[in-house]
Design a protein around this motif. Structure first.
Motif, mmCIF file in Angstrom:
data_model
loop_
_atom_site.group_PDB
_atom_site.id
_atom_site.type_symbol
_atom_site.label_atom_id
_atom_site.label_comp_id
_atom_site.label_asym_id
_atom_site.label_seq_id
_atom_site.Cartn_x
_atom_site.Cartn_y
_atom_site.Cartn_z
ATOM 1 N N ALA A 16 -149.593 -0.434 0.718
ATOM 2 C CA ALA A 16 -150.041 -1.280 -0.393
ATOM 3 C C ALA A 16 -151.181 -2.199 0.037
ATOM 4 O O ALA A 16 -152.126 -2.428 -0.728
ATOM 5 N N ARG A 118 -148.182 -11.190 -0.755
ATOM 6 C CA ARG A 118 -147.464 -10.548 -1.846
ATOM 7 C C ARG A 118 -147.171 -11.644 -2.862
ATOM 8 O O ARG A 118 -146.532 -12.649 -2.543
ATOM 9 N N ARG A 123 -147.088 -7.592 -6.208
ATOM 10 C CA ARG A 123 -148.347 -6.956 -5.792
ATOM 11 C C ARG A 123 -149.007 -7.729 -4.657
ATOM 12 O O ARG A 123 -148.959 -8.953 -4.627
ATOM 13 N N ARG A 125 -152.328 -9.074 -2.846
ATOM 14 C CA ARG A 125 -153.691 -9.450 -3.216
ATOM 15 C C ARG A 125 -154.334 -10.199 -2.051
ATOM 16 O O ARG A 125 -153.643 -10.735 -1.190
#
Length: 159
Positions: A16, A118, A123, A125
């Motif tokens: 991720a 996170r 998510r 970033r």
């Protein structure tokens, strides 16, 4: 079995983290400031190569769109991840080598240090990035005249 889920989670997080950096690179290469800014947190800090400091994904995206429409029109961001280091479950520091070019880069002469987090939505970033030009000659002089300045660990230890 518990260890396997930790490894899987860590592997998924690394993927991720890599994906966010790839999304930022893809947005740059399309000249899409909105998509570029969306890779950053609302309170992110971007210290550019020239020393300008931008705050927040919206401002980073807006400013980069102006750059993509002028000075950086048609450029591509070449990027290679040097290392990813995790700090707890929700933070990572990533060092990259890169270059902004029209065409194929001869070398990746800039370094960037990214801090990724996170967020509450799960998510990853970019919370901060700082870009620096690698000055190989100055580094070589420093290592020659003061060998104790040479890194002993990490990707640059062998240079």
């Amino acid at each position: 079995m518990r260890g396997a889920s930790i490894v899987t989670a860590s592997t998924a997080d690394i993927a991720a983290i890599r994906a966010v950096l790839q999304q930022s690179q893809d947005a740059w290469n399309r000249g899409d400031g909105t998509a570029y800014g969306a890779c950053f947190t609302d309170d992110a800090t971007d210290v550019t190569f020239v020393g300008t400091v931008y705050h927040g994904g919206a401002e980073i995206g807006r400013a980069h769109q102006a750059l993509f429409d002028s000075f950086l029109k048609g450029t591509r961001l070449a990027m290679e991840i040097v290392e990813i280091r995790r700090y707890g479950a929700d933070a990572a520091v990533v060092v990259t080598r890169g270059e902004v070019v029209k065409g194929t880069p001869k070398k990746l002469g800039k370094l960037a240090t990214y801090t990724l987090v996170r967020e509450a939505d799960g998510r990853w970033r970019i919370a901060a990035v700082q870009k620096t030009k690698h000055k190989a000659l100055m580094e070589a002089v420093s290592f020659r005249f003061q060998p104790a300045t040479r890194p002993t660990t990490g990707p640059d230890a062998a240079r």
